[in-house]
Scaffold this motif. Structure first.
Motif, PDB file in Angstrom:
ATOM      1  N   GLY A   1     -79.440 -20.311  13.638  1.00 52.77           N
ATOM      2  CA  GLY A   1     -80.543 -19.445  14.042  1.00 52.77           C
ATOM      3  C   GLY A   1     -81.822 -19.790  13.296  1.00 52.77           C
ATOM      4  N   ASN A   2     -81.692 -20.108  12.004  1.00 47.43           N
ATOM      5  CA  ASN A   2     -82.869 -20.521  11.225  1.00 47.43           C
ATOM      6  C   ASN A   2     -83.461 -21.818  11.767  1.00 47.43           C
ATOM      7  OD1 ASN A   2     -82.475 -18.320   9.515  1.00 47.43           O
ATOM      8  ND2 ASN A   2     -81.305 -19.504   8.024  1.00 47.43           N
ATOM      9  N   VAL A   3     -82.583 -22.747  12.133  1.00 48.51           N
ATOM     10  CA  VAL A   3     -83.044 -24.017  12.701  1.00 48.51           C
ATOM     11  C   VAL A   3     -83.720 -23.783  14.049  1.00 48.51           C
ATOM     12  CG1 VAL A   3     -82.298 -26.261  13.607  1.00 48.51           C
ATOM     13  CG2 VAL A   3     -81.334 -25.391  11.462  1.00 48.51           C
ATOM     14  N   ALA A   4     -83.159 -22.880  14.844  1.00 41.63           N
ATOM     15  CA  ALA A   4     -83.775 -22.566  16.139  1.00 41.63           C
ATOM     16  C   ALA A   4     -85.191 -22.031  15.944  1.00 41.63           C
ATOM     17  CB  ALA A   4     -82.919 -21.548  16.885  1.00 41.63           C
ATOM     18  N   GLU A   5     -85.379 -21.188  14.939  1.00 42.80           N
ATOM     19  CA  GLU A   5     -86.711 -20.640  14.670  1.00 42.80           C
ATOM     20  C   GLU A   5     -87.678 -21.747  14.244  1.00 42.80           C
ATOM     21  OE1 GLU A   5     -88.760 -16.858  12.354  1.00 42.80           O
ATOM     22  OE2 GLU A   5     -86.754 -17.526  11.755  1.00 42.80           O
TER      23      GLU A   5
ATOM     24  N   HIS B   1     -83.803 -12.517  23.490  1.00 39.39           N
ATOM     25  CA  HIS B   1     -82.549 -12.378  22.750  1.00 39.39           C
ATOM     26  C   HIS B   1     -82.847 -11.967  21.309  1.00 39.39           C
ATOM     27  CE1 HIS B   1     -80.082 -14.250  25.927  1.00 39.39           C
ATOM     28  NE2 HIS B   1     -81.168 -14.955  26.173  1.00 39.39           N
ATOM     29  N   PRO B   2     -82.038 -11.076  20.739  1.00 39.05           N
ATOM     30  CA  PRO B   2     -82.256 -10.671  19.348  1.00 39.05           C
ATOM     31  C   PRO B   2     -82.220 -11.876  18.412  1.00 39.05           C
ATOM     32  CG  PRO B   2     -80.603  -9.285  20.420  1.00 39.05           C
ATOM     33  CD  PRO B   2     -80.885 -10.407  21.351  1.00 39.05           C
ATOM     34  N   ARG B   3     -83.005 -11.814  17.362  1.00 35.38           N
ATOM     35  CA  ARG B   3     -83.091 -12.929  16.418  1.00 35.38           C
ATOM     36  C   ARG B   3     -81.717 -13.327  15.891  1.00 35.38           C
ATOM     37  NH1 ARG B   3     -82.388 -16.227  13.381  1.00 35.38           N
ATOM     38  NH2 ARG B   3     -83.733 -17.234  11.825  1.00 35.38           N
ATOM     39  N   GLU B   4     -80.823 -12.363  15.679  1.00 34.76           N
ATOM     40  CA  GLU B   4     -79.517 -12.675  15.120  1.00 34.76           C
ATOM     41  C   GLU B   4     -78.621 -13.446  16.104  1.00 34.76           C
ATOM     42  OE1 GLU B   4     -79.437  -8.255  16.373  1.00 34.76           O
ATOM     43  OE2 GLU B   4     -80.818  -9.673  15.387  1.00 34.76           O
ATOM     44  N   GLU B   5     -79.038 -13.542  17.372  1.00 36.24           N
ATOM     45  CA  GLU B   5     -78.261 -14.288  18.369  1.00 36.24           C
ATOM     46  C   GLU B   5     -78.793 -15.700  18.597  1.00 36.24           C
ATOM     47  OE1 GLU B   5     -77.960 -12.171  22.018  1.00 36.24           O
ATOM     48  OE2 GLU B   5     -76.961 -10.423  21.133  1.00 36.24           O
TER      49      GLU B   5
ATOM     50  N   MET C   1     -68.514 -22.636   3.960  1.00 30.00           N
ATOM     51  CA  MET C   1     -69.409 -21.760   4.717  1.00 30.00           C
ATOM     52  C   MET C   1     -68.630 -21.106   5.858  1.00 30.00           C
ATOM     53  SD  MET C   1     -72.970 -22.710   6.750  1.00 30.00           S
ATOM     54  CE  MET C   1     -73.818 -23.231   5.266  1.00 30.00           C
ATOM     55  N   THR C   2     -68.817 -19.817   6.040  1.00 31.85           N
ATOM     56  CA  THR C   2     -68.120 -19.097   7.095  1.00 31.85           C
ATOM     57  C   THR C   2     -68.773 -19.344   8.450  1.00 31.85           C
ATOM     58  OG1 THR C   2     -69.512 -17.124   6.889  1.00 31.85           O
ATOM     59  CG2 THR C   2     -67.569 -17.285   5.440  1.00 31.85           C
ATOM     60  N   GLN C   3     -68.069 -18.973   9.502  1.00 33.09           N
ATOM     61  CA  GLN C   3     -68.620 -19.119  10.849  1.00 33.09           C
ATOM     62  C   GLN C   3     -69.899 -18.309  11.002  1.00 33.09           C
ATOM     63  OE1 GLN C   3     -65.855 -18.241  13.982  1.00 33.09           O
ATOM     64  NE2 GLN C   3     -67.303 -18.662  15.611  1.00 33.09           N
ATOM     65  N   GLN C   4     -69.926 -17.115  10.427  1.00 33.44           N
ATOM     66  CA  GLN C   4     -71.129 -16.292  10.504  1.00 33.44           C
ATOM     67  C   GLN C   4     -72.290 -16.949   9.780  1.00 33.44           C
ATOM     68  OE1 GLN C   4     -71.784 -13.647  12.294  1.00 33.44           O
ATOM     69  NE2 GLN C   4     -73.871 -13.488  11.461  1.00 33.44           N
ATOM     70  N   ALA C   5     -72.016 -17.545   8.619  1.00 30.73           N
ATOM     71  CA  ALA C   5     -73.073 -18.226   7.873  1.00 30.73           C
ATOM     72  C   ALA C   5     -73.609 -19.427   8.650  1.00 30.73           C
ATOM     73  CB  ALA C   5     -72.554 -18.663   6.511  1.00 30.73           C
ATOM     74  N   ARG C   6     -72.708 -20.153   9.327  1.00 34.55           N
ATOM     75  CA  ARG C   6     -73.156 -21.290  10.138  1.00 34.55           C
ATOM     76  C   ARG C   6     -74.009 -20.816  11.303  1.00 34.55           C
ATOM     77  NH1 ARG C   6     -67.948 -23.302   8.707  1.00 34.55           N
ATOM     78  NH2 ARG C   6     -66.978 -22.350  10.549  1.00 34.55           N
ATOM     79  N   LYS C   7     -73.627 -19.697  11.892  1.00 32.83           N
ATOM     80  CA  LYS C   7     -74.406 -19.124  12.990  1.00 32.83           C
ATOM     81  C   LYS C   7     -75.806 -18.748  12.510  1.00 32.83           C
ATOM     82  CE  LYS C   7     -74.528 -14.920  15.829  1.00 32.83           C
ATOM     83  NZ  LYS C   7     -73.813 -13.664  16.173  1.00 32.83           N
ATOM     84  N   GLU C   8     -75.892 -18.163  11.329  1.00 28.73           N
ATOM     85  CA  GLU C   8     -77.198 -17.791  10.781  1.00 28.73           C
ATOM     86  C   GLU C   8     -78.041 -19.032  10.501  1.00 28.73           C
ATOM     87  OE1 GLU C   8     -76.380 -15.402   7.389  1.00 28.73           O
ATOM     88  OE2 GLU C   8     -75.573 -13.708   8.549  1.00 28.73           O
ATOM     89  N   GLN C   9     -77.390 -20.090   9.996  1.00 29.96           N
ATOM     90  CA  GLN C   9     -78.121 -21.322   9.725  1.00 29.96           C
ATOM     91  C   GLN C   9     -78.665 -21.930  11.008  1.00 29.96           C
ATOM     92  OE1 GLN C   9     -79.319 -22.691   7.198  1.00 29.96           O
ATOM     93  NE2 GLN C   9     -79.870 -24.729   7.971  1.00 29.96           N
TER      94      GLN C   9
END
Length: 395
Positions: free
Chosen positions: A11-15, A263-267, A1-9
């Motif tokens: 973010g999903n957990v934060a939601e 903060h934007p959802r992607e952050e 998994m890339t760093q970007q993919a981990r960041k997205e994951q």
């Protein structure tokens, strides 16, 4: 998994955690789970855990930050095994049993240091950074010896993501990719290898699993930590993810909705400590809490008997102390975290030990909301059973 993919994951957990707080709910599994109280008191169970868990799986025993320079070493006791970890002049890390091949004395004192050669204090035999026997004192009178066969006993060891992992079985092996299932990427993203090691504190408590159970849930925050943790973090509000036998446990803060809304959802995946926190669990015995002020890494080692454990609380920060005042402030944080962990968690753990040994109940029960505890005990049971073909637990 890339760093970007981990960041997205993340973010999903934060939601998900935001929704937990807004709806006053938490992660739940399908059913409750019972565990025999003998799991915490039985000598037979304890011996199996030592042989089939602690002496087989890769244990996180040191940090890159503890051995930053060639010649640095760390000598320690790990689950009753004398361990010596060192970094050689080329930067490679090795692990040995800290036992001289002559009469069994240690070749390095417990703690940290730096040296090119390890010398046994009993009779002065010396060993190189590669573990080879270099010299036998007064060999003319000692007699012939094959030095190549009398080196330090080496153990499987690998450095990854700012941590040093060791298998306590010299005949064992390490496969960190299989064991962590990509989880070490979290620590690579944190740049953990370049953090500063502040120091450690040692505390003692009850059976190692009694102590570790407390790191795996927040169900107790309002009752046991009303003034320390609960003002920041709601009780009984957790999210669990499994990576092999390891876990990432999410704890939303009371103000998660307010702290994320601007903060934007992607952050959202970059807002750790600003709306939510994680406790990262490295099976079987490490709990890592990255806090804004300082990071606490608890290493729980079973004691010599089933009713005891020795916990080393390690403290790290992204950057070294800026000045003497900052260093003093960091020491204060270390003492604060140590005091909370011991006085609010470990003391009740010793009361629990006494309760279990009384025979009042044959089993304990973990609720549907305590999935972390269930998952941990499922993996302990899987390893203790010793059947590698048995299905592995799933989150």
């Amino acid at each position: 998994m890339t760093q970007q993919a981990r960041k997205e994951q993340l973010g999903n957990v934060a939601e998900i955690m935001r929704d937990y707080v807004e709806h006053k709910t938490t992660h739940q599994t399908q059913t409750t789970m019972t565990v025999p109280t003998a799991s915490y008191t039985s000598q037979e169970q304890f011996d199996r855990e030592m042989d089939r868990v602690f002496k087989k799986v890769p244990l996180m025993l040191a940090f890159t930050a503890e051995l930053p320079n060639p010649g640095d070493f760390k000598a320690m006791d790990a689950a009753g095994m004398p361990v010596l970890i060192n970094r050689d002049k080329h930067g490679a890390v090795r692990a040995f049993l800290n036992v001289c091949a002559h009469r069994g004395a240690p070749v390095a004192p417990e703690g940290h240091g730096n040296c090119p050669v390890f010398v046994c204090k009993y009779h002065g035999w010396s060993y190189g950074q590669d573990g080879r026997l270099r010299a036998v004192s007064e060999q003319r009178t000692f007699g012939d010896i094959d030095k190549a066969q009398r080196g330090l006993r080496q153990m499987p060891c690998e450095e990854r993501a700012g941590m040093i992992f060791v298998c306590l079985d010299p005949a064992g092996s390490i496969d960190l990719d299989d064991y962590f299932q990509g989880y070490l990427g979290d620590f690579e993203d944190l740049d953990f290898a370049n953090w500063h090691y502040v120091g450690s504190r040692t505390i003692h408590g009850a059976n190692w699993k009694i102590a570790f159970d407390g790191y795996l849930e927040g169900y107790h925050f309002s009752s046991l930590h009303p003034e320390t943790i609960h003002p920041r973090t709601p009780s009984n509000c957790m999210h669990y993810e499994g990576f092999g036998p390891n876990m990432r446990i999410g704890f939303p803060q009371h103000e998660i909705s307010n702290l994320l809304k601007d903060h934007p959802r992607e952050e959202w995946g970059t807002r750790e400590n600003h709306g939510y926190d994680f406790v990262r669990i490295l099976f079987p015995n490490v709990s890592i809490f990255v806090a804004p002020e300082i990071t606490q890494v608890a290493q729980l080692f079973p004691g010599p008997t089933p009713d005891s454990n020795r916990t080393v609380l390690n403290y790290l920060r992204r950057d070294p102390p800026r000045d003497e005042e900052d260093a003093k402030r960091l020491e204060g944080f270390c003492d604060f975290f140590r005091n909370v962990t011991y006085e609010e968690d470990y003391l009740i753990g010793m009361e629990i030990q006494k309760g279990l040994e009384s025979g009042a109940h044959e089993t304990l029960v973990f609720g549907k909301n305590e999935r972390g505890n269930q998952y941990f005990h499922e993996w302990v049971n899987w390893y203790v059973a010793g059947d590698e073909n048995a299905p592995k637990p799933e989150m």
